[in-house]
Design a protein around this motif. Structure first.
Motif, PDB file in Angstrom:
ATOM      1  N   ARG A   1      11.846 -22.639 -25.284  1.00  0.00           N
ATOM      2  CA  ARG A   1      11.573 -23.287 -23.998  1.00  0.00           C
ATOM      3  C   ARG A   1      11.312 -22.281 -22.873  1.00  0.00           C
ATOM      4  O   ARG A   1      10.707 -22.612 -21.861  1.00  0.00           O
ATOM      5  N   GLU A   2      11.769 -21.048 -23.054  1.00  0.00           N
ATOM      6  CA  GLU A   2      11.596 -20.020 -22.025  1.00  0.00           C
ATOM      7  C   GLU A   2      10.296 -19.237 -22.174  1.00  0.00           C
ATOM      8  O   GLU A   2      10.010 -18.360 -21.352  1.00  0.00           O
TER       9      GLU A   2
ATOM     10  N   ARG B   1      22.666 -13.281 -24.857  1.00  0.00           N
ATOM     11  CA  ARG B   1      23.046 -14.390 -25.736  1.00  0.00           C
ATOM     12  C   ARG B   1      22.925 -14.006 -27.207  1.00  0.00           C
ATOM     13  O   ARG B   1      23.473 -14.681 -28.080  1.00  0.00           O
TER      14      ARG B   1
ATOM     15  N   LYS C   1      13.564 -11.011 -29.631  1.00  0.00           N
ATOM     16  CA  LYS C   1      14.912 -11.332 -29.165  1.00  0.00           C
ATOM     17  C   LYS C   1      15.995 -10.558 -29.907  1.00  0.00           C
ATOM     18  O   LYS C   1      17.076 -10.316 -29.362  1.00  0.00           O
TER      19      LYS C   1
ATOM     20  N   GLN D   1      15.959 -22.861 -29.865  1.00  0.00           N
ATOM     21  CA  GLN D   1      15.144 -23.780 -29.071  1.00  0.00           C
ATOM     22  C   GLN D   1      15.168 -23.405 -27.590  1.00  0.00           C
ATOM     23  O   GLN D   1      14.166 -23.575 -26.880  1.00  0.00           O
ATOM     24  N   ALA D   2      16.292 -22.892 -27.124  1.00  0.00           N
ATOM     25  CA  ALA D   2      16.354 -22.407 -25.738  1.00  0.00           C
ATOM     26  C   ALA D   2      15.400 -21.238 -25.546  1.00  0.00           C
ATOM     27  O   ALA D   2      14.712 -21.145 -24.517  1.00  0.00           O
ATOM     28  N   PHE D   3      15.337 -20.342 -26.539  1.00  0.00           N
ATOM     29  CA  PHE D   3      14.393 -19.228 -26.474  1.00  0.00           C
ATOM     30  C   PHE D   3      12.959 -19.750 -26.382  1.00  0.00           C
ATOM     31  O   PHE D   3      12.150 -19.241 -25.598  1.00  0.00           O
TER      32      PHE D   3
ATOM     33  N   ASP E   1      18.639  -9.704 -24.230  1.00  0.00           N
ATOM     34  CA  ASP E   1      19.194 -11.024 -23.943  1.00  0.00           C
ATOM     35  C   ASP E   1      20.633 -11.041 -24.434  1.00  0.00           C
ATOM     36  O   ASP E   1      20.887 -10.954 -25.641  1.00  0.00           O
TER      37      ASP E   1
ATOM     38  N   ASP F   1      20.206 -24.467 -31.536  1.00  0.00           N
ATOM     39  CA  ASP F   1      20.162 -24.738 -30.092  1.00  0.00           C
ATOM     40  C   ASP F   1      19.713 -23.503 -29.306  1.00  0.00           C
ATOM     41  O   ASP F   1      18.922 -23.606 -28.366  1.00  0.00           O
ATOM     42  N   LEU F   2      20.236 -22.335 -29.704  1.00  0.00           N
ATOM     43  CA  LEU F   2      19.863 -21.106 -29.021  1.00  0.00           C
ATOM     44  C   LEU F   2      18.394 -20.787 -29.238  1.00  0.00           C
ATOM     45  O   LEU F   2      17.683 -20.392 -28.304  1.00  0.00           O
TER      46      LEU F   2
ATOM     47  N   TYR G   1       5.362 -22.289 -24.493  1.00  0.00           N
ATOM     48  CA  TYR G   1       5.954 -23.626 -24.321  1.00  0.00           C
ATOM     49  C   TYR G   1       5.542 -24.208 -22.971  1.00  0.00           C
ATOM     50  O   TYR G   1       5.185 -25.392 -22.880  1.00  0.00           O
TER      51      TYR G   1
END
Length: 807
Positions: free
Chosen positions: A355-356, A651, A391, A351-353, A649, A348-349, A360
């Motif tokens: 999308r940012e 996260r 990241k 995929q969040a990366f 980041d 999930d994390l 993308y």
């Protein structure tokens, strides 16, 4: 004069215009050059003055030096290295004159014959330029004053400036200046940087083909660029060669041979070396521009010499310490976030990366569905590898200053300036975790509390706005026994600190932190502030600890000691600002003595055990949720240094309950730095913090009574702090691992219980025990919107925290 007369006069004038006399025509013709001359005279004040042109002849960028005279940086306006005309290949000047201005040695800045020819061609539809090399130099040197618009005014300004240049420069000086100022793209200015960029050689080694290629670019840097438009570059190069043949600078037979040869480009972008303190220089440049504007200087041309407070030896040690520890931690991060383990486990994390990323967003804008765009990028191995490396790259910040003067001695803004120019000393705001706790204890001691006063180590529930409750906790269940304030800070107990915060008050703690040096970042006056939930900068925290080391007197950090002109004459000297007493001396000595215990037997004990530092030092560790931030700050009478370690980041974390703690991530950087500084005797191992003399029995009793009165009746008058207690002999430090056990602490929300009692007086003896250093987050109002309840930060004893703000 009435209306009829005006009409009659107008009709008469109009008739004369329709039927001009010879005399009238002669006057009109004579008026044209007169008006033109007047217009030229009006423009002269709007062109560069003689003094400006003389200065341009000897432009010198500002030189930035360390306190011990070593070069740190040069503030150039462009990536350029000036070379003498004698050190430029004759092929270059021959090609330049043949192509751009073959009558260069015959005119005085303006070539009237060429201008007339260019005008005729332009009127016939074949637009040609008539500017001489001198006119082009005028445009290059003064783009703002002259401009580039195709207007008569611009051409006149250019011509006036060219005549001034010819009056002051010799022809060789004009050629030298021109070739050293002309741009060649890719941040390469001047023929020397162009030769290195496109052919990997110096300007004196350029052959005929290479010279023709570079001179050909002057007509259009992008259009005739040999890297992106090689075919056009070849055509333009051959045109330059043909011009050399035309003016008998190249034999026709050789031209026929050369024009068939391909381009042989050896392209490499030229970057300026970052220097030993690039982030410091970056911040200094901003400050110096403001100073120069205020004092009418130019940092790129006036030859300023800026002597900074940086010690080149300490800076080198700081660079080495950050590099060593950063490389070690990067290996741990690479293992923790390997593609098939940590990276794959956080789908999930990841995929969040994705999308940012711009990739993308571009895929979505092209019409792809979110699912298709995600699938495409996840399957792109090169893209995902670059994303993971970006990241999961460990970052760090390090800064050291002299607490007696506020002078900054070392500054490392990231592990590698070329890979990450973001400054983690002054720009990044991160949660400080338990390094913030000394402000709570300092405020308590100022109000009369003593290190031996106790709180019971018990579950704590603090009501928040809206009926919610904050429950800070440690790595294990509460012991139910009394613990002194001294041990509460030494072992970073959250339950003790939270109770102390409630007694002192968040507003008073925030006010003290600001007075001590946390002056730019916003501090939320909520209970969880005690455990470091308001993001701050490393520079602010080290500055505040410098206040502690300076007997409670705040000094604004200083970067520059003096500025000189190019002749060595001092323009301005910068002395330390007047100190601002943020805490009474006796209160600071009490706090300092307690913080010595952090190093002697608490969470920072590896300063003694691992690095063997026996000097009089004190400090504090700090860690935030899931190891997002690791902190450590160490104080010595002559030097205060602090480090932050984490990821850009928040996260992303180290995913290690051992290496993620500030005692194992940030502390080794500071420990390494201090160890080598002491060994090389750049700081004195025998210097001790000043101890205040003990007061008499009756005076001490008076302080005690005032403290009781303050605690029980809340007197508005602020009593002075009691004298610092005598230091006891240091016990042998235990194994640091025992002081930093793993902890997992959750926050919960419930109905508000009664408020905790006020700060107690001295009670039963302190109970030593390994404790957690959990730092709870702020009130729900200040928590990130995605969180349903307040979260918690932690120090080396591991409790949860809300995420810090991403730089």
């Amino acid at each position: 004069m009435n209306l009829a007369q005006i009409k009659s006069l107008a009709a008469e004038r109009l008739a004369r215009l329709r039927r001009p006399t010879r005399r009238g025509v002669a006057k009109a013709v004579a008026a044209v050059p007169v008006l033109f001359l007047l217009y030229v005279l009006v423009l002269i004040p709007f062109t560069p003055g003689i003094s400006d042109i003389r200065k341009a002849k000897s432009d010198q960028p500002a030189q930035i030096l360390s306190a011990d005279g070593k070069p740190l940086a040069v503030f150039k306006w462009a990536n350029r290295e000036w070379v003498r005309l004698a050190d430029i290949s004759p092929n270059v000047t021959t090609a330049l004159i043949a192509t751009e201005d073959h009558r260069f040695y015959q005119h005085f800045g303006l070539d009237w014959r060429r201008m007339g020819s260019a005008a005729l061609h332009t009127f016939s539809g074949d637009r040609q330029g008539g500017s001489t090399i001198t006119q082009q130099l005028a445009r290059n040197l003064y783009p703002d004053e002259i401009g580039r618009a195709p207007t008569l005014t611009r051409k006149l300004k250019e011509a006036i400036t060219a005549l001034k240049i010819e009056a002051l420069y010799t022809k060789d000086e004009i050629l030298e200046t021109y070739l050293n100022t002309v741009p060649f793209l890719y941040n390469a200015y001047g023929i020397e940087m162009a030769a290195r960029t496109y052919f990997d050689k110096s300007a004196d080694r350029l052959d005929v083909l290479e010279s023709a290629t570079l001179i050909g670019m002057l007509k259009g840097n992008s259009y005739y660029n040999p890297v992106i438009n090689p075919e056009r570059a070849v055509q333009r190069r051959n045109t330059v060669l043909a011009q050399m043949v035309k003016y008998q600078k190249l034999e026709p037979a050789k031209y026929e041979l050369l024009k068939k040869r391909p381009l042989r480009i050896d392209f490499e972008r030229q970057t300026e070396p970052p220097g030993p303190a690039p982030h410091f220089a970056q911040q200094l440049r901003k400050w110096l521009i403001t100073w120069a504007d205020r004092n009418d200087y130019n940092i790129y041309t006036d030859g300023l010499v800026v002597r900074t407070t940086i010690d080149s030896r300490l800076q080198a040690l700081a660079n080495q310490a950050v590099a060593r520890q950063g490389n070690q931690l990067q290996g741990i991060a690479d293992a923790a976030w390997a593609p098939r383990s940590g990276w794959a486990a956080n789908k999930d994390l990841v995929q969040a990366f994705v999308r940012e990323t711009p990739a993308y967003r571009a895929a979505r804008e092209s019409g792809q569905t979110p699912e298709a765009a995600m699938k495409q990028l996840l399957a792109d191995t090169a893209f995902m590898q670059a994303l993971r490396q970006s990241k999961t790259r460990i970052q760090a910040g390090f800064v050291a200053l002299d607490p007696r003067t506020g002078e900054i001695k070392a500054w490392v803004g990231s592990r590698d300036f070329t890979l990450d120019a973001f400054d983690h000393v002054q720009q990044a705001q991160r949660q400080p975790g338990s390094t913030f706790k000394p402000f709570v204890y300092g405020a308590a001691f100022e109000q009369g509390a003593k290190p031996d006063d106790t709180f019971v180590d018990q579950a704590v529930e603090i009501p928040l706005a809206g009926g919610e409750v904050w429950r800070p906790s440690d790595d294990g269940p509460p012991s139910g026994r009394a613990m002194s304030l001294r041990d509460g800070l030494v072992y970073s107990k959250n339950t003790i600190t939270a109770q102390l915060m409630q007694s002192v008050g968040p507003a008073k703690v925030a006010k003290l932190a600001r007075a001590m040096g946390v002056r730019q970042s916003r501090l939320d006056p909520v209970p969880s502030l005690a455990l470091g939930t308001s993001p701050v900068t490393l520079k602010e925290m080290v500055s505040a600890y410098g206040t502690i080391a300076n007997q409670g007197a705040y000094l604004e950090p200083v970067m520059v000691s003096r500025i000189e002109d190019r002749k060595g004459e001092v323009l301005e000297t910068f002395r330390p600002a007047s100190p601002e007493q943020a805490l009474p001396v006796a209160t600071v000595q009490t706090l300092l003595d307690v913080m010595r215990g952090v190093i002697d037997r608490g969470t920072g004990a590896s300063i003694r055990t691992r690095f063997g530092i026996r000097a009089d030092v004190a400090g504090k560790t700090g860690t935030t949720q899931d190891n997002a931030d690791g902190w450590f700050i160490l104080m010595h009478p002559q030097l205060v240094a602090g480090a932050w370690v984490g990821f850009n980041d928040s996260r992303v974390t180290l995913r290690s309950d051992y290496w993620g703690q500030g005692a194992h991530s940030a502390l080794p950087m500071v420990g390494d730095f201090f160890q080598r500084s002491l060994r090389s005797r750049m700081i004195d191992a025998n210097v001790r913090f000043v101890e205040q003399k003990e007061t008499g029995l009756f005076e001490a009793l008076g302080w005690t009574i005032r403290g009781w009165y303050q605690r029980w009746f809340g007197s508005a008058a602020k009593p002075e702090a009691p004298p610092a207690p005598k230091r006891a002999a240091r016990p042998a430090p235990p194994d640091t691992a025992a002081l930093e056990p793993e902890a997992s602490v959750a926050a919960s929300v419930a109905s508000a219980p009664p408020a905790l009692p006020a700060l107690p007086g001295a009670s039963s003896p302190a109970v030593e025990q390994g404790g957690a250093d959990a730092a709870p987050a702020g009130a729900p109002a200040s928590a990130p919107p995605a969180m349903a309840a307040p979260s918690f930060t932690q120090d080396d004893a591991r409790a949860r925290a809300s995420e810090s703000s991403q730089p």
